[in-house]
Design an enzyme around this catalytic site. Structure first.
Site, PDB file in Angstrom:
ATOM      1  CB  ILE A 136      -0.966  -0.009   1.200  1.00  0.00           C
ATOM      2  CG1 ILE A 136      -2.106  -0.996   0.936  1.00  0.00           C
ATOM      3  CG2 ILE A 136      -1.517   1.395   1.473  1.00  0.00           C
ATOM      4  CD1 ILE A 136      -3.086  -1.148   2.084  1.00  0.00           C
ATOM      5  CB  VAL A 139       0.075   1.257  -4.452  1.00  0.00           C
ATOM      6  CG1 VAL A 139      -1.030   1.952  -5.251  1.00  0.00           C
ATOM      7  CG2 VAL A 139       0.315  -0.153  -4.992  1.00  0.00           C
ATOM      8  CD  GLU A 140      -2.422   5.270  -1.541  1.00  0.00           C
ATOM      9  OE1 GLU A 140      -2.348   6.428  -1.987  1.00  0.00           O
ATOM     10  OE2 GLU A 140      -3.466   4.596  -1.570  1.00  0.00           O
ATOM     11  CB  THR A 141       4.056   7.765  -1.195  1.00  0.00           C
ATOM     12  OG1 THR A 141       4.478   6.770  -0.233  1.00  0.00           O
ATOM     13  CG2 THR A 141       2.778   8.416  -0.740  1.00  0.00           C
ATOM     14  CE1 TYR A 327      -4.277   2.149  -3.856  1.00  0.00           C
ATOM     15  CE2 TYR A 327      -5.557   0.716  -2.441  1.00  0.00           C
ATOM     16  CZ  TYR A 327      -4.520   1.606  -2.609  1.00  0.00           C
ATOM     17  OH  TYR A 327      -3.715   1.943  -1.537  1.00  0.00           O
TER      18      TYR A 327
END
Length: 347
Positions: A136, A139-141, A327
């Site tokens: 996560i 994927v996010e940052t 996602y």
């Protein structure tokens, strides 16, 4: 505030138009145009009404709020970005290609090794697989490399007052942000985030920050921007609080999908059916899944046809983090690759 003379009922002097009044009107109009062009939200009536509500309901200082909104700027790039998120404009195989890369997998292994204690502690405390937490954040940052280039106040003010389709939601998030910075003693004009106002390693929106971010290393503050331990613990806490089970698979591919099964394909994210229903329609699911488990079937556009995936409880939990089946599937597939490579390198 409008100059005193501009409030007079007439612009005439001795029966002739007053040139001075014309100048004042022009100057006032230019000032108002400039304010709007630069996004000074403090001058807008709907913002003033919103400020009244914050003062009455949450006890904010009016002068402080006015200063905050005078410093906020409307961002057209925020509106452009939120109008075309990747989850809405890309096919699954295009979306997957963004995240299932060697760079992101290797980065996940490195992040895991560098933060092994925090990840292991989070696994023990919350029961969430470490590779999912790492994925996560990846994927996010990209493991903290890209935390967002927009001031959070600009993004939220823009979406609250200049994006009518979701104004109600973002107005609530703006309130949560103002409460957050007051509680945490932060400068409201300083925090940076995404075009949607999401913050930190795990890209928490303001309500999620207030409700689920934690001080995981016990230093007396919760910091998801620079403290990796807090970031890891906060993501794990979020998933646990949304009823992560951690037992059995989160998603299963359905390789043989006949017409009876395809009738159950859905586009919304609710778990509307059971594993048993899919079995009765001929889905080849094997014997490991409990027939009573809730599930949802999703069709994903691959580059060589359509894939069908059965999402279960933990798949659904990930969609609570970001409301997209693509996602959730990307996170899970990335997590599997990170786990495989991490195990291989750890011997």
């Amino acid at each position: 505030m409008m100059p005193t003379d501009a409030a007079r009922p007439t612009g005439c002097r001795d029966g002739k138009p007053a040139g001075r009044m014309l100048v004042i009107a022009l100057v006032t109009g230019i000032a108002l145009w400039s304010s709007a062009a630069h996004g000074d939200y403090s001058a807008r009536p709907e913002v003033a009404e919103y400020v009244d509500g914050l003062v009455a309901e949450h006890g904010f200082d009016r002068t402080w709020l006015e200063e905050v909104f005078s410093g906020a700027t409307k961002s057209e790039s925020v509106i452009d970005s939120i109008s075309r998120p990747a989850e809405k404009v890309l096919a699954w195989h295009e979306y997957r290609a963004i995240f299932l890369t060697d760079n992101r997998i290797d980065g996940g292994v490195t992040f895991w090794k560098e933060n092994a204690k925090a990840i292991a502690d989070a696994e023990r405390r919350f029961g969430v697989a470490g590779e999912v937490v790492v994925a996560i954040i990846g994927v996010e940052t990209l493991y903290g490399r890209y935390l967002g280039s927009h001031r959070v106040i600009d993004a939220l003010a823009t979406l609250a007052f200049d994006y009518p389709r979701r104004a109600a939601f973002f107005k609530r998030e703006l309130t949560e942000f103002l409460l957050l910075v007051r509680e945490e003693g932060k400068d409201p004009l300083a925090p940076m985030g995404s075009y949607a106002g999401a913050m930190g390693y795990g890209q928490f929106i303001s309500s999620s920050y207030r409700n689920f971010a934690i001080d995981f290393d016990g230093d007396g503050k919760r910091d998801i921007w620079t403290n990796r331990s807090d970031a890891v613990g906060s993501v794990a806490n979020y998933l646990a609080r949304h009823r992560w089970h951690g037992q059995g698979p989160a998603v299963v591919r359905v390789d043989e999908a006949d017409a009876g099964i395809l009738e159950l394909v859905q586009t919304d994210l609710g778990l509307k059916h059971t594993v048993g229903e899919f079995r009765k329609r001929g889905a080849p699911l094997g014997g490991a899944l409990d027939d009573t488990s809730k599930a949802a079937l999703f069709a994903m556009e691959a580059d060589d046809g359509t894939e069908y995936w059965l999402g279960l409880n933990d798949f659904h939990v990930i969609t609570r983090y970001n409301r997209s089946a693509m996602y959730a599937l990307a996170v899970l597939q990335l997590s599997q690759e990170i786990r495989r490579r991490f195990d291989a390198e750890s011997g």
